[in-house]
Design an enzyme around this catalytic site. Sequence first.
Site, PDB file in Angstrom:
ATOM      1  N   HIS A  98     -20.810  15.003 -28.067  1.00 46.97           N
ATOM      2  CA  HIS A  98     -21.614  15.930 -29.100  1.00 46.97           C
ATOM      3  C   HIS A  98     -21.479  16.698 -29.656  1.00 46.97           C
ATOM      4  CE1 HIS A  98     -22.430  19.194 -26.561  1.00 46.97           C
ATOM      5  NE2 HIS A  98     -22.289  18.836 -25.688  1.00 46.97           N
ATOM      6  N   ASP A  99     -21.662  16.607 -30.923  1.00 48.88           N
ATOM      7  CA  ASP A  99     -20.795  17.952 -32.279  1.00 48.88           C
ATOM      8  C   ASP A  99     -19.818  18.028 -32.398  1.00 48.88           C
ATOM      9  OD1 ASP A  99     -23.539  19.157 -32.466  1.00 48.88           O
ATOM     10  OD2 ASP A  99     -23.177  19.842 -30.209  1.00 48.88           O
ATOM     11  N   GLY A 104     -17.815  18.234 -25.553  1.00 51.50           N
ATOM     12  CA  GLY A 104     -18.230  18.848 -26.933  1.00 51.50           C
ATOM     13  C   GLY A 104     -18.008  19.994 -27.610  1.00 51.50           C
TER      14      GLY A 104
END
Length: 262
Positions: free
Chosen positions: A121-122, A139
Amino acid sequence: MSRIHPTAQVDGGAVLGDGVEIGPWCVVGPGVVLDADVRLLSHVVVQQDTRVGARTVIHPFSVIGGDPQHGGYKGETVRLEVGEDCLVREHSTFNRGTPVGGGLTRIGKACMFMTGAHVGHDAIVGDNVTFANHATLGGHAEIGDRVFLGGLCAVHQFGRVGQGAIIGGLAAVTRDVIPYGSAWGNHARLHGLNLIGLKRKGYDKAAVRRLLAAYRELFEGGGTFAERLDAVETGYADLPEIMEITRFIRAAGKRPLCLPGE
């Protein structure tokens, strides 16, 4: 015109560009945009709120745009963007962003993801990046253009790998790797510049020698690291690659810098 296999499930809110092919047993969820000539070969899940760039090909059992693996995620609307002309091989997984991380995971164009690659994520992935089998990003990781990530390597959350770098197989990357660097080991250490990548990009021997001289002055010279950084920035101002390295170091991410011999 799109071609959709009768066993595929496509949400009514998905947007399909011209020439999209969706093969057997694929699932395309809400908020998904598949640009022109995207191909989902079979058994691919594009979960939701994801855009896949034109001509990208995704192989079986990949999950694209899955929920972020983050304990604080409560179902908010977050996104994934995948650039054009990417090749995504079997069992790859790309997670959407989180509200605390900006809400977006972004992957550039012309990237290759071999079997089992993972983008957390991100994360931000540049253009022309290669993930060998089961290379993994935590992440918020940031990967520059033209990076090669070796098989089974893992980049720590919030880790940075500068453009043109190479990460060896099985490396545990807990520190930021400079642009054009070559790092491997567990935990990964810096072992010089990515000479193979530089030569493949057409750098001649004279150019490589100057880059190596700057590298040695920065990481092996006398005085403090801060003094050497200033000296290299001044003495090699005509080399854009060295200026990229010094900018990367001065940007100072959340992870410490990967250095030789540590």
